[in-house]
Write a protein that holds these residues in place. Structure first.
Motif, PDB file in Angstrom:
ATOM      1  N   SER A   1     -45.153 -47.578   4.421  1.00  0.00           N
ATOM      2  CA  SER A   1     -45.205 -46.156   4.110  1.00  0.00           C
ATOM      3  C   SER A   1     -46.631 -45.654   4.290  1.00  0.00           C
ATOM      4  O   SER A   1     -47.590 -46.431   4.214  1.00  0.00           O
ATOM      5  CB  SER A   1     -44.745 -45.902   2.671  1.00  0.00           C
ATOM      6  OG  SER A   1     -45.634 -46.526   1.751  1.00  0.00           O
TER       7      SER A   1
ATOM      8  N   TRP B   1     -36.880 -29.031   8.263  1.00  0.00           N
ATOM      9  CA  TRP B   1     -37.985 -29.861   7.776  1.00  0.00           C
ATOM     10  C   TRP B   1     -37.599 -30.626   6.516  1.00  0.00           C
ATOM     11  O   TRP B   1     -37.784 -31.819   6.394  1.00  0.00           O
ATOM     12  CB  TRP B   1     -39.220 -28.987   7.519  1.00  0.00           C
ATOM     13  CG  TRP B   1     -40.359 -29.742   6.912  1.00  0.00           C
ATOM     14  CD1 TRP B   1     -40.804 -30.980   7.250  1.00  0.00           C
ATOM     15  CD2 TRP B   1     -41.177 -29.315   5.820  1.00  0.00           C
ATOM     16  NE1 TRP B   1     -41.867 -31.363   6.459  1.00  0.00           N
ATOM     17  CE2 TRP B   1     -42.115 -30.354   5.570  1.00  0.00           C
ATOM     18  CE3 TRP B   1     -41.243 -28.173   5.033  1.00  0.00           C
ATOM     19  CZ2 TRP B   1     -43.081 -30.273   4.567  1.00  0.00           C
ATOM     20  CZ3 TRP B   1     -42.209 -28.081   4.060  1.00  0.00           C
ATOM     21  CH2 TRP B   1     -43.112 -29.109   3.821  1.00  0.00           C
ATOM     22  N   GLY B   2     -37.073 -29.954   5.522  1.00  0.00           N
ATOM     23  CA  GLY B   2     -36.580 -30.602   4.307  1.00  0.00           C
ATOM     24  C   GLY B   2     -37.654 -31.040   3.324  1.00  0.00           C
ATOM     25  O   GLY B   2     -37.393 -31.849   2.442  1.00  0.00           O
ATOM     26  N   TYR B   3     -38.890 -30.544   3.475  1.00  0.00           N
ATOM     27  CA  TYR B   3     -39.977 -30.838   2.533  1.00  0.00           C
ATOM     28  C   TYR B   3     -40.207 -32.343   2.376  1.00  0.00           C
ATOM     29  O   TYR B   3     -40.366 -32.858   1.274  1.00  0.00           O
ATOM     30  CB  TYR B   3     -39.711 -30.208   1.160  1.00  0.00           C
ATOM     31  CG  TYR B   3     -39.656 -28.712   1.212  1.00  0.00           C
ATOM     32  CD1 TYR B   3     -40.811 -27.950   1.095  1.00  0.00           C
ATOM     33  CD2 TYR B   3     -38.444 -28.057   1.410  1.00  0.00           C
ATOM     34  CE1 TYR B   3     -40.770 -26.566   1.176  1.00  0.00           C
ATOM     35  CE2 TYR B   3     -38.398 -26.667   1.494  1.00  0.00           C
ATOM     36  CZ  TYR B   3     -39.557 -25.928   1.381  1.00  0.00           C
ATOM     37  OH  TYR B   3     -39.523 -24.567   1.474  1.00  0.00           O
ATOM     38  N   ASP B   4     -40.225 -33.043   3.490  1.00  0.00           N
ATOM     39  CA  ASP B   4     -40.495 -34.482   3.478  1.00  0.00           C
ATOM     40  C   ASP B   4     -42.003 -34.680   3.374  1.00  0.00           C
ATOM     41  O   ASP B   4     -42.704 -34.819   4.377  1.00  0.00           O
ATOM     42  CB  ASP B   4     -39.946 -35.136   4.741  1.00  0.00           C
ATOM     43  CG  ASP B   4     -40.071 -36.651   4.707  1.00  0.00           C
ATOM     44  OD1 ASP B   4     -40.299 -37.194   3.605  1.00  0.00           O
ATOM     45  OD2 ASP B   4     -39.951 -37.282   5.774  1.00  0.00           O
TER      46      ASP B   4
ATOM     47  N   THR C   1     -45.580 -36.371   2.513  1.00  0.00           N
ATOM     48  CA  THR C   1     -46.288 -37.644   2.414  1.00  0.00           C
ATOM     49  C   THR C   1     -47.080 -37.687   1.110  1.00  0.00           C
ATOM     50  O   THR C   1     -47.585 -36.670   0.644  1.00  0.00           O
ATOM     51  CB  THR C   1     -47.250 -37.805   3.611  1.00  0.00           C
ATOM     52  OG1 THR C   1     -46.488 -37.797   4.820  1.00  0.00           O
ATOM     53  CG2 THR C   1     -48.032 -39.100   3.512  1.00  0.00           C
TER      54      THR C   1
END
Length: 309
Positions: A75, A113-116, A118
């Motif tokens: 990740s 986008w879906g607010y992914d 980091t």
């Protein structure tokens, strides 16, 4: 000729960047950061981003490192490392963290986008000023439920290091985090690698941190950074503030406007003198010669020598 300690001061901007800001030395920075995370995150690689950005106005100072890190589970997360003090310091670190999140949003309208987001961490290394009135040297901050303390969101964090509060002698160091904090705070005071630091990562650190390894241009840059650090100390200390308050109280007790003004001015002047003397003692303890201290702080040689008694 100026006399310097054997090792460069890692709490100067130039010293910190020289040691930790090079690709060949990223193992040093990874080791230090991994100790700060204390097992929550394990960095196996990092990339120095080129968009090292300054604050919105010049006096905010600059972020030292903007990093993209890869964890051992592959990740990725973002870290900003800051050192220089700024007004409203806490608010500004939160702003930087929020900006790192905001900058992840795609440009234009993207419904997919879906607010992914980091993970984002802001790490502040504070030398010469305090973050709070508590004696802790490590403040590990996250978003949590106010009543229960349960973590609400674990992908945004702030780690504040107060080196002024870390006072362990080398013979009492028990963890690598403590060893890192010790060398960060005391590197410029040391004249050799201590037996308590005999580990490959610290052996590498000491081998590349010697002042004599700098060329003339690098030495000039380091000297400027060192002087700037001591100038910052003069501005940040609370001695002036205490002096102002004492002067105001003295003036109020006299009950006269003139007395108030004189008391404030006396407090400012006494606070400034106390600040300079405190900085001079610190520089003496770090091995700087009297003439250099006099040039940097503006105190007379006799005033500085009197502090050595």
């Amino acid at each position: 000729m100026q006399q310097h300690s054997r090792y460069i001061d890692l709490t100067t901007d130039y010293g910190f960047k020289r040691i930790f800001g090079r690709e060949t030395n990223k193992d040093l920075l990874m080791s230090f950061l991994n100790e700060l995370f204390q097992g929550r995150k394990v960095i196996k690689d990092l990339v120095y981003n080129k968009n090292e950005h300054s604050g919105d106005i010049p006096e905010q100072g600059a972020v030292i490192f903007d990093l993209t890190c890869t964890a051992d589970d592959d990740s990725q997360f973002i870290i900003e490392v800051q050192r220089r003090h700024q007004e409203l310091f806490k608010q500004r670190t939160i702003y930087y963290g929020a900006k790192l999140i905001s900058d992840q949003a795609p440009k234009g309208h993207r419904s997919d986008w879906g607010y992914d987001i980091t993970e984002v961490y802001v790490i502040a290394i504070m030398d010469g000023f305090h973050f709070s009135d508590k004696p802790d040297y490590l403040h590990d901050i996250c978003l949590c439920h106010r009543k229960t303390g349960e973590i609400f969101y674990d992908k945004l964090g702030f780690i504040y290091l107060e080196l002024l509060n870390f006072n362990k002698p080398e013979e009492q160091l028990t963890t690598d985090l403590e060893r890192w904090l010790f060398v960060l705070k005391n590197m410029a005071k040391l004249d050799k690698l201590s037996p308590y630091l005999r580990k490959p990562i610290f052996e590498k650190l000491f081998s590349i941190a010697e002042y004599t390894r700098l060329n003339k241009e690098e030495k000039d840059m380091y000297d400027v950074s060192l002087k700037r650090k001591w100038d910052e100390y003069s501005l940040l200390t609370s001695a002036e503030t205490r002096g102002i308050r004492q002067g105001l109280q003295q003036g109020l007790e006299q009950g006269l406007e003139q007395g108030i003004q004189q008391g404030i001015q006396q407090g400012i002047e006494q606070g400034r003198l106390n600040t300079l003397k405190e900085n001079a003692r610190n520089m003496l303890n770090r091995g700087f010669n009297v003439q250099l201290i006099s040039e940097v702080l503006g105190l007379s040689v006799d005033e500085i020598k009197s502090l050595m008694n």
